[in-house]
Design a protein around this motif. Structure first.
Motif, short mmCIF file in Angstrom:
data_model
loop_
_atom_site.label_atom_id
_atom_site.label_comp_id
_atom_site.label_asym_id
_atom_site.label_seq_id
_atom_site.Cartn_x
_atom_site.Cartn_y
_atom_site.Cartn_z
N ARG A 436 0.84 -1.21 0.00
CA ARG A 436 0.00 0.00 0.00
C ARG A 436 0.87 1.25 0.00
O ARG A 436 0.47 2.29 -0.53
CB ARG A 436 -0.94 0.00 1.21
N PHE A 439 1.48 3.42 -3.12
CA PHE A 439 0.46 4.29 -3.68
C PHE A 439 -0.16 5.25 -2.66
O PHE A 439 -0.83 6.19 -3.03
CB PHE A 439 -0.65 3.45 -4.32
N HIS A 440 0.04 4.97 -1.38
CA HIS A 440 -0.53 5.80 -0.32
C HIS A 440 0.53 6.03 0.75
O HIS A 440 1.42 5.20 0.96
CB HIS A 440 -1.75 5.12 0.32
N TYR A 460 1.24 0.80 -12.38
CA TYR A 460 -0.04 0.27 -11.86
C TYR A 460 -0.93 1.43 -11.45
O TYR A 460 -0.46 2.44 -10.91
CB TYR A 460 0.20 -0.69 -10.69
N PRO A 462 -5.09 2.43 -9.77
CA PRO A 462 -6.20 1.87 -9.00
C PRO A 462 -7.29 1.32 -9.92
O PRO A 462 -7.58 1.89 -10.98
CB PRO A 462 -6.71 3.08 -8.20
N HIS A 463 -7.88 0.21 -9.50
CA HIS A 463 -8.99 -0.36 -10.26
C HIS A 463 -10.20 -0.65 -9.37
O HIS A 463 -11.31 -0.28 -9.68
CB HIS A 463 -8.55 -1.63 -10.98
N TRP A 464 -9.94 -1.35 -8.25
CA TRP A 464 -11.04 -1.69 -7.32
C TRP A 464 -10.44 -1.83 -5.93
O TRP A 464 -9.70 -2.77 -5.67
CB TRP A 464 -11.72 -2.99 -7.75
N ARG A 466 -8.16 -2.05 -3.07
CA ARG A 466 -6.71 -2.22 -3.00
C ARG A 466 -6.16 -3.04 -4.15
O ARG A 466 -5.00 -3.46 -4.11
CB ARG A 466 -6.32 -2.86 -1.66
N PHE A 468 -4.89 -3.13 -7.85
CA PHE A 468 -4.37 -2.26 -8.90
C PHE A 468 -4.11 -3.10 -10.15
O PHE A 468 -3.78 -4.29 -10.05
CB PHE A 468 -3.07 -1.59 -8.43
N ARG A 531 -5.48 1.56 -19.50
CA ARG A 531 -5.76 0.51 -18.51
C ARG A 531 -5.61 -0.87 -19.17
O ARG A 531 -6.22 -1.14 -20.21
CB ARG A 531 -7.17 0.66 -17.94
N ARG A 538 -15.58 -4.41 -13.20
CA ARG A 538 -15.43 -4.14 -11.77
C ARG A 538 -16.56 -4.84 -11.04
O ARG A 538 -17.68 -4.92 -11.56
CB ARG A 538 -15.46 -2.63 -11.47
N TRP A 543 -15.21 -2.59 -2.45
CA TRP A 543 -14.17 -3.28 -1.66
C TRP A 543 -14.63 -3.30 -0.20
O TRP A 543 -15.04 -2.28 0.34
CB TRP A 543 -12.85 -2.55 -1.80
#
Length: 552
Positions: A436, A439-440, A460, A462-464, A466, A468, A531, A538, A543
């Motif tokens: 994590r 990205f954060h 990479y 974000p997609h859904w 956590r 990626f 992407r 999705r 999540w």
């Protein structure tokens, strides 16, 4: 008539043995419920992924992973990954039953049957033993093998057939986990107790020294042995031993002291009995053979003072010999307070531990795996901490935390970059704080090597939740730029049109990109996202909120 009623009452009244067997059955039923309700730990996901790595023909360990050989057939059955892990948990329970039987059998060597069964009950309810004896790990398998060998050593005639079986069981235990060596003091003490002639004891001591010398020699020579051929097996064993020693004893004194304190709290009767047994064994006037036997059975447990991986699941493995040693103390408690009174405390403790488990975590784990399957109906190679998507091939097959991360730092090799160069890796599951952190902002200091950090951050999106996927976000602008694609494949253009390598691609179109550098030209009025995949789905649900793992 009165005499007949007395006989009938005695026949109907349960015996102490029946009461204890009923309590043991209840404990096992409570564990069966936890098999299906307790969340899956990260290393259980990892061990299950090793089974799939083997089935996919990818490198999988032949040492330290008995579940690969025992349960390779489980993934072929109906159900998802968690269903399969739960089935394996259920199949590990017989190893716990075998361990309980060995404890009772050894304890009955120098106490009565009721006390021996009471020792088995105290083990089964013993704090983290109750919560982890069924886990998908090597611990319970190895404990059953070693305790079977100890029972044969203590309770059976030491003839050729028995000795061969003991050696086989010990060998299989070492195949299961190198930490089987922690049982060495127990075997040595039991053998000294069994051997009556001084000459036999001298031979045993000499053999023990030769084995220890051979082990040290193998550890020293391992890096210099050929890597292939029959000698290569010895090198593998030696390298594993060197790595295991570093892993096992490099954490200082009481490296997992917090878990030890909780184990003491969760199993107060067992903890008090162990302390009382130490005092009992050291009391003046005790015979030296009895003293050596009791202290040698307690000795494996003493390794929690220096063993780096003395996490909760370790107690299921290391406690069985100690529970045999406490039989004299348990016998005294039984005579003073009665079977029911003594058995009630550990049984009540098991009930409290069962009620205290967070049963909301497992549904979240199921939701995540369902979501992954929605996004990628066919397995793709991915990166994560522990192999959570077990039936998907992993790009890097070790933990992105703990000892795995330490070895990664020590080696200094950008293995994640190498993995992306070896094959397409479309998915990154950020299921721990280190991933994590790519990205954060996180409070954890662990980071990847600079080259790995850069390539993962830049490739990479974000997609859904956590999860990626491979992708790029191209910022608005007029000037041509060069972008690096680390994950080759088809990409969906999102947000606006874009010119790549001299070709125009409107929003919603697909573009196939090879690994390497690509030129982006033309005016871009908005962020344009590339992407990976053909308009990846999705999940219809968000999540899941809340923890996706528990602390053991």
């Amino acid at each position: 008539m009165a005499q007949r009623r007395d006989i009938a009452t005695r026949l109907l009244r349960p015996t102490a043995v029946q009461i204890l067997c009923t309590m043991l059955a209840l404990v096992l039923l409570l564990q069966v419920e936890l098999v299906y309700a307790k969340s899956v730990n990260w290393d259980e996901f990892f061990h299950f992924s090793q089974i799939h790595q083997h089935l996919l023909g990818r490198p999988a360990p032949w040492l330290q992973a008995p579940f690969v050989a025992l349960f390779f057939w489980v993934p072929a059955l109906p159900g998802d990954n968690i269903d399969h892990i739960q089935l394996i948990r259920l199949l590990i329970l017989p190893f716990e039953i075998a361990t309980i039987a060995a404890i009772a059998g050894m304890a009955s060597r120098f106490t009565d049957r009721e006390t021996a069964l009471l020792c088995g009950l105290i083990y089964a309810t013993g704090g983290y033993v109750f919560l982890h004896a069924f886990a998908l790990r090597a611990d319970m398998i190895a404990a059953a093998l070693l305790m079977g060998a100890l029972w044969l050593t203590l309770c059976r005639p030491l003839r050729g057939r028995e000795i061969a079986l003991i050696l086989l069981l010990v060998g299989l235990a070492f195949f299961s986990t190198i930490k089987a060596v922690l049982y060495a003091p127990a075997f040595l003490g039991v053998l000294l107790f069994r051997l009556e002639k001084p000459g036999h004891r001298r031979v045993l001591a000499s053999a023990a020294m030769l084995v220890a010398l051979a082990g040290v020699t193998l550890l020293w020579l391992a890096p210099h042995l050929p890597a292939t051929g029959p000698v290569g097996v010895l090198r593998d064993v030696g390298d594993l031993g060197r790595a295991s020693i570093d892993r096992m004893f490099s954490g200082g004194v009481f490296p997992q002291g917090a878990w030890l304190l909780l184990q003491i709290v969760f199993a107060p009767l067992l903890s008090v009995a162990i302390l009382a047994t130490v005092l009992y064994a050291c009391w003046p006037g005790r015979g030296w053979t009895e003293r050596i036997l009791l202290l040698s059975l307690l000795a494996p447990l003493a390794t929690v003072a220096v063993y780096r991986n003395a996490f909760p699941y370790h107690f299921a493995f290391i406690l069985p010999p100690a529970v045999v040693a406490v039989a004299p103390v348990v016998g005294w408690l039984r005579q003073r307070y009665g079977v029911v009174a003594v058995a009630f405390l550990p049984l009540a403790g098991a009930l409290l531990l069962s009620f205290g488990q967070d049963r909301d975590v497992l549904p979240r784990q199921r939701a995540i795996l369902t979501g992954i399957q929605t996004i990628f109906p066919a397995p793709v190679t991915y990166i994560d901490n522990s192999g959570m998507a077990g039936n998907f091939p992993r790009a890097v097959n070790h933990f992105a935390s703990g000892w795995g991360l330490e070895n990664y730092y020590r080696a200094g090799e950008p293995i994640y970059s190498a993995a992306l160069k070896a094959e397409p890796v479309p998915m990154l599951l950020a299921n721990n704080v280190v991933l994590r952190g790519l990205f954060h902002d996180t409070s954890f200091d662990g980071r990847f090597l600079p080259e790995d950090d850069r390539i993962l951050r830049e490739n990479y999106i974000p997609h859904w939740g956590r999860l990626f996927v491979a992708g790029k976000v191209i910022a608005p602008g007029e000037r041509p730029i060069a972008v690096e694609i680390a994950v080759p494949g088809r990409y969906t253009v999102e947000g606006g049109s874009i010119d790549i390598d001299g070709k125009h691609h409107p929003a919603g179109s697909l573009v196939t990109l090879a690994r390497g550098m690509h030129s982006v030209a033309g005016p871009r009025g908005v962020d344009v996202t590339l992407r990976w995949g053909d308009d990846l789905d999705r999940p219809a649900f968000a999540w899941p909120s809340g923890p996706i793992f528990t602390e053991y």
